[in-house]
Design an enzyme around this catalytic site. Structure first.
Site, PDB file in Angstrom:
ATOM      1  N   HIS A 141       0.823  -1.214   0.000  1.00 58.48           N
ATOM      2  CA  HIS A 141       0.000   0.000   0.000  1.00 58.48           C
ATOM      3  C   HIS A 141       0.853   1.259   0.000  1.00 58.48           C
ATOM      4  O   HIS A 141       0.354   2.348   0.304  1.00 58.48           O
ATOM      5  CB  HIS A 141      -0.964  -0.011   1.192  1.00 58.48           C
ATOM      6  CG  HIS A 141      -2.015  -1.076   1.099  1.00 58.48           C
ATOM      7  ND1 HIS A 141      -2.758  -1.512   2.169  1.00 58.48           N
ATOM      8  CD2 HIS A 141      -2.451  -1.802   0.031  1.00 58.48           C
ATOM      9  CE1 HIS A 141      -3.604  -2.452   1.768  1.00 58.48           C
ATOM     10  NE2 HIS A 141      -3.428  -2.646   0.476  1.00 58.48           N
ATOM     11  N   CYS A 162       4.035  12.465  -7.500  1.00 57.34           N
ATOM     12  CA  CYS A 162       3.124  13.223  -8.359  1.00 57.34           C
ATOM     13  C   CYS A 162       2.160  12.249  -9.032  1.00 57.34           C
ATOM     14  O   CYS A 162       2.554  11.162  -9.465  1.00 57.34           O
ATOM     15  CB  CYS A 162       3.912  13.998  -9.418  1.00 57.34           C
ATOM     16  SG  CYS A 162       2.849  14.939 -10.571  1.00 57.34           S
TER      17      CYS A 162
END
Length: 265
Positions: free
Chosen positions: A133, A141
């Site tokens: 995760h 970005c």
């Protein structure tokens, strides 16, 4: 090492049994969830004292669609990152026990749902860790390949930016974690699947095993013939698949089972 005060004889026997299984195992894959970090002061998400239980709006910040669409959600998320418990947290005995297991040449892969980076801080081999995760310790970005240490973005927040854009393309920045609605990294999922298929013991620690696709590593390991040991304070979705379920403090029981059965004689 003695069992915790008040532990039942049956539970003590279960701990000895699991410690013996670990002694004989050749390839152990570990899956960790939020429960392993609660003793380090990092709350889980959906438990009685979880982040999302106490503040449902926080779950909105972890949903990609909302994060991208609403500047106010991003501003709130950046404030939350500034105050994240991970920055002041230290690994606990549970994290350190897995390092000891690795040094015994038992642990072959450490899969984690956690984004706090505490397995790295504890000293686990980076090559063995799969952060399925992502990590809060880096910023990324959403529109280009820009990636940097989270401190770079947090410094910009401290200087007055509420929603800092990407310095390369002007796109939206967020922590390098996987939000709801965001695709997991295929390479990491493949690593997790291979680790599950090639272990002889799967140790699931501090996870409800309700979040897919990573939860699928447990039935995958079971189908491949591995023993399944679950350590969690509350019932999980896969207790029925386990060869043993230990309902104990994670930071207490992991040192007991990872240290070797001889320590319980």
């Amino acid at each position: 090492m003695s069992p915790p005060a008040g532990a039942s004889p049956a539970l003590d026997d279960d701990v000895r049994t699991v410690a013996g299984w670990i002694d004989t195992a050749q390839a152990i894959t570990v899956l960790t969830g939020a429960g392993i970090s609660t003793d380090s002061g990092i709350p889980d998400f959906r438990g009685p004292n979880g982040v999302w239980t106490k503040n449902p709006a926080a779950e909105k910040q972890a949903t990609l669609q909302n994060y991208v669409a609403e500047r106010s959600v991003r501003v709130a998320a950046w404030r939350a990152r500034m105050d994240h418990r991970a920055w002041g947290a230290e690994p606990n005995d549970g994290h350190r026990a897995l390092v000891a297991l690795e040094r015994r040449r038992k642990l072959v892969s450490l899969l984690t749902q956690n984004v706090d980076g505490l397995h790295h801080e504890a000293g686990s081999d980076t090559d063995k860790i799969v952060e399925v995760h992502g990590t809060i310790r880096e910023v990324a970005c959403l529109e280009c390949d820009y990636r940097a240490d989270m401190s770079v973005a947090l410094d910009r927040i401290r200087l007055g930016e509420e929603d800092p854009p990407c310095p390369d393309c002007g796109g939206i920045l967020k922590s390098a974690t996987i939000s709801f609605g965001q695709q997991l990294v295929p390479r990491d999922l493949l690593k997790a699947q291979i680790a599950a298929e090639n272990c002889d013991l799967m140790l699931a620690v501090g996870t409800t095993l309700a979040v897919y696709p990573i939860a699928a590593v447990v039935p995958t390991a079971k189908s491949a013939g591995a023993r399944i040991v679950i350590v969690n304070a509350e019932p999980t979705e896969m207790d029925h698949l386990a060869d043993m379920v230990l309902r104990m403090s994670i930071s207490e029981v992991l040192p007991m089972i990872c240290g070797g059965a001889s320590r319980h004689r």
